[in-house]
Design a protein around this motif. Structure first.
Motif, PDB file in Angstrom:
ATOM      1  N   ASP A 113      49.737  25.295 113.040  1.00  0.00           N
ATOM      2  CA  ASP A 113      50.088  25.701 111.684  1.00  0.00           C
ATOM      3  C   ASP A 113      49.776  27.193 111.596  1.00  0.00           C
ATOM      4  O   ASP A 113      48.611  27.583 111.744  1.00  0.00           O
ATOM      5  N   THR A 173      49.398  29.158 109.311  1.00  0.00           N
ATOM      6  CA  THR A 173      48.471  29.581 108.260  1.00  0.00           C
ATOM      7  C   THR A 173      47.019  29.343 108.669  1.00  0.00           C
ATOM      8  O   THR A 173      46.107  29.702 107.926  1.00  0.00           O
ATOM      9  N   LYS A 174      46.811  28.729 109.847  1.00  0.00           N
ATOM     10  CA  LYS A 174      45.459  28.444 110.344  1.00  0.00           C
ATOM     11  C   LYS A 174      45.232  29.221 111.637  1.00  0.00           C
ATOM     12  O   LYS A 174      45.748  28.849 112.696  1.00  0.00           O
ATOM     13  N   LYS A 197      56.360  27.909  96.914  1.00  0.00           N
ATOM     14  CA  LYS A 197      55.025  28.446  96.612  1.00  0.00           C
ATOM     15  C   LYS A 197      54.264  28.926  97.850  1.00  0.00           C
ATOM     16  O   LYS A 197      53.286  29.675  97.709  1.00  0.00           O
ATOM     17  N   ASN A 198      54.676  28.503  99.048  1.00  0.00           N
ATOM     18  CA  ASN A 198      53.936  28.884 100.253  1.00  0.00           C
ATOM     19  C   ASN A 198      54.497  30.121 100.948  1.00  0.00           C
ATOM     20  O   ASN A 198      54.117  30.421 102.085  1.00  0.00           O
ATOM     21  N   ARG A 212      54.039  33.369 100.584  1.00  0.00           N
ATOM     22  CA  ARG A 212      53.073  34.387 100.994  1.00  0.00           C
ATOM     23  C   ARG A 212      52.207  33.906 102.151  1.00  0.00           C
ATOM     24  O   ARG A 212      51.955  34.650 103.106  1.00  0.00           O
ATOM     25  N   SER A 213      51.752  32.672 102.087  1.00  0.00           N
ATOM     26  CA  SER A 213      50.865  32.174 103.150  1.00  0.00           C
ATOM     27  C   SER A 213      51.589  32.079 104.490  1.00  0.00           C
ATOM     28  O   SER A 213      50.978  32.272 105.542  1.00  0.00           O
ATOM     29  N   VAL A 214      52.902  31.820 104.461  1.00  0.00           N
ATOM     30  CA  VAL A 214      53.671  31.718 105.707  1.00  0.00           C
ATOM     31  C   VAL A 214      54.209  33.073 106.146  1.00  0.00           C
ATOM     32  O   VAL A 214      54.008  33.514 107.278  1.00  0.00           O
ATOM     33  N   ASP A 256      50.582  36.060 105.530  1.00  0.00           N
ATOM     34  CA  ASP A 256      49.347  35.672 106.213  1.00  0.00           C
ATOM     35  C   ASP A 256      49.639  35.002 107.557  1.00  0.00           C
ATOM     36  O   ASP A 256      48.985  35.305 108.559  1.00  0.00           O
ATOM     37  N   GLY A 257      50.615  34.101 107.568  1.00  0.00           N
ATOM     38  CA  GLY A 257      50.949  33.405 108.808  1.00  0.00           C
ATOM     39  C   GLY A 257      51.478  34.347 109.864  1.00  0.00           C
ATOM     40  O   GLY A 257      51.114  34.268 111.045  1.00  0.00           O
ATOM     41  N   ASN A 294      48.677  36.260 111.283  1.00  0.00           N
ATOM     42  CA  ASN A 294      47.890  35.429 112.201  1.00  0.00           C
ATOM     43  C   ASN A 294      48.516  35.389 113.590  1.00  0.00           C
ATOM     44  O   ASN A 294      47.828  35.502 114.609  1.00  0.00           O
ATOM     45  N   THR A 322      57.888  39.152 100.356  1.00  0.00           N
ATOM     46  CA  THR A 322      56.954  38.577 101.328  1.00  0.00           C
ATOM     47  C   THR A 322      57.442  38.796 102.755  1.00  0.00           C
ATOM     48  O   THR A 322      56.629  39.018 103.661  1.00  0.00           O
TER      49      THR A 322
END
Length: 318
Positions: free
Chosen positions: A61, A63-64, A87-88, A90-92, A95-96, A99, A131
């Motif tokens: 994943d 995001t991890k 909604k995800n 930004r995290s993908v 941030d993802g 990562n 994003t």
């Protein structure tokens, strides 16, 4: 063929629509491929494309950070195909992507290919564009020689583009939003090849940004009419005013398809390469027009089945 037996490419999201064609090209060129995604079982159909031991799978994943680092152990190249709406984002997208870039750098990868989108801009009107733009910057910060690929709309056998429109055309009325918006759709096999080539040859493609479109600029109305011609469907074509799109985006759907406010903004803006950045020509790829390959999968929407029209044509020539 160059001996790539020591090349290991981790492809995040490799089991998706674009990913299977990226993996196909990598495997044909002798690279080992590790497909990393949340549900590796969804990518098992890629296994037959490679030789024994050439394809591997990893649950990951983006995001991890820990799972990303684990998926990149021993890899010489990385490709990040992950993208979402909702909604995800930004995290993908931000941030993802960061990562993956940080882990690829730490793992000593020679190349990293980040898939973005035409219109990516940290200051863009659509949240998706913002994003994606921020994700590009985060990737460049962590992996300076990363290759960024920005495609236009992508078509191919498993797409959610031509198949969705062909399916909607089975209704008595086919609604068309943003009829004048311009796009330059690209064939998924051409795009997949370009992405794979960038991963395999960082000396040639590293550190650059590419905008990938197909050979034809088409308005949304022209694209849908082209699909109708290939499928020989004749619904009533209803061009909707922009106010209808705004209302439908607030409701969250268009008949036969979801439509968010963000997607509506992007639909109105279109998706055409700027002409300021290199495209498929930099990879030596001749872009494939929709008309040349579309019938391979759109034929099933043809009245009487995929081969009905061809039987008529063959009879006419005898």
């Amino acid at each position: 063929m160059v001996d790539r037996s020591e090349t290991l490419v981790t492809v995040f999201g490799g089991g998706g629509f674009i990913g299977r064609y990226v993996c196909e090209y990598l495997l044909k060129n002798g690279a080992r491929v590790r497909i990393a995604q949340r549900n590796p079982r969804a990518a098992y159909t890629i296994q037959p494309l490679g030789q024994v031991g050439q394809v591997g799978y990893e649950r990951a994943d983006i995001t991890k950070p820990a799972s990303v680092a684990h998926a990149l152990r021993g890899a010489t190249a990385a490709i990040n195909l992950c993208g979402v709406f909702g909604k995800n984002m930004r995290s993908v997208h931000v941030d993802g992507a960061a990562n993956v870039a940080k882990a690829a750098s730490a793992a000593g990868c020679r190349s990293l290919v980040q898939i973005s989108a035409i219109g990516a801009d940290p200051n863009g009107e659509a949240y998706y564009a913002r994003t994606k733009g921020e994700g590009e910057a985060a990737v460049r910060k962590a992996f300076e020689r990363a290759t960024v690929v920005r495609p236009s709309l992508v078509f191919g056998p498993e797409d959610n583009l031509t198949n969705r429109f062909a399916g909607m055309a089975q209704l008595p009325v086919l609604p068309v939003l943003a009829p004048g918006s311009k796009f330059q759709p690209v064939y998924v096999r051409d795009l997949g090849q370009a992405i794979a080539m960038a991963a395999l040859d960082p000396q040639r493609f590293g550190g650059q940004t590419f905008e990938i479109g197909g050979p034809q600029m088409m308005t949304m109305l022209e694209l849908q009419r082209a699909i109708l011609e290939m499928t020989e469907q004749n619904p009533e074509v209803a061009v909707l005013p922009n106010i209808a799109g705004t209302i439908l985006s607030k409701l969250g759907f268009l008949p036969g398809a979801p439509l968010t406010a963000d997607q509506w903004i992007m639909l109105q803006q279109g998706s055409v390469p700027s002409g300021r950045l290199p495209g498929l020509e930099a990879f030596g790829i001749q872009p494939t027009p929709l008309a040349a390959v579309g019938y391979e999968w759109l034929g099933r929407y043809h009245k009487g089945g995929k081969f009905a029209g061809r039987r008529i044509n063959l009879t006419a020539t005898n």
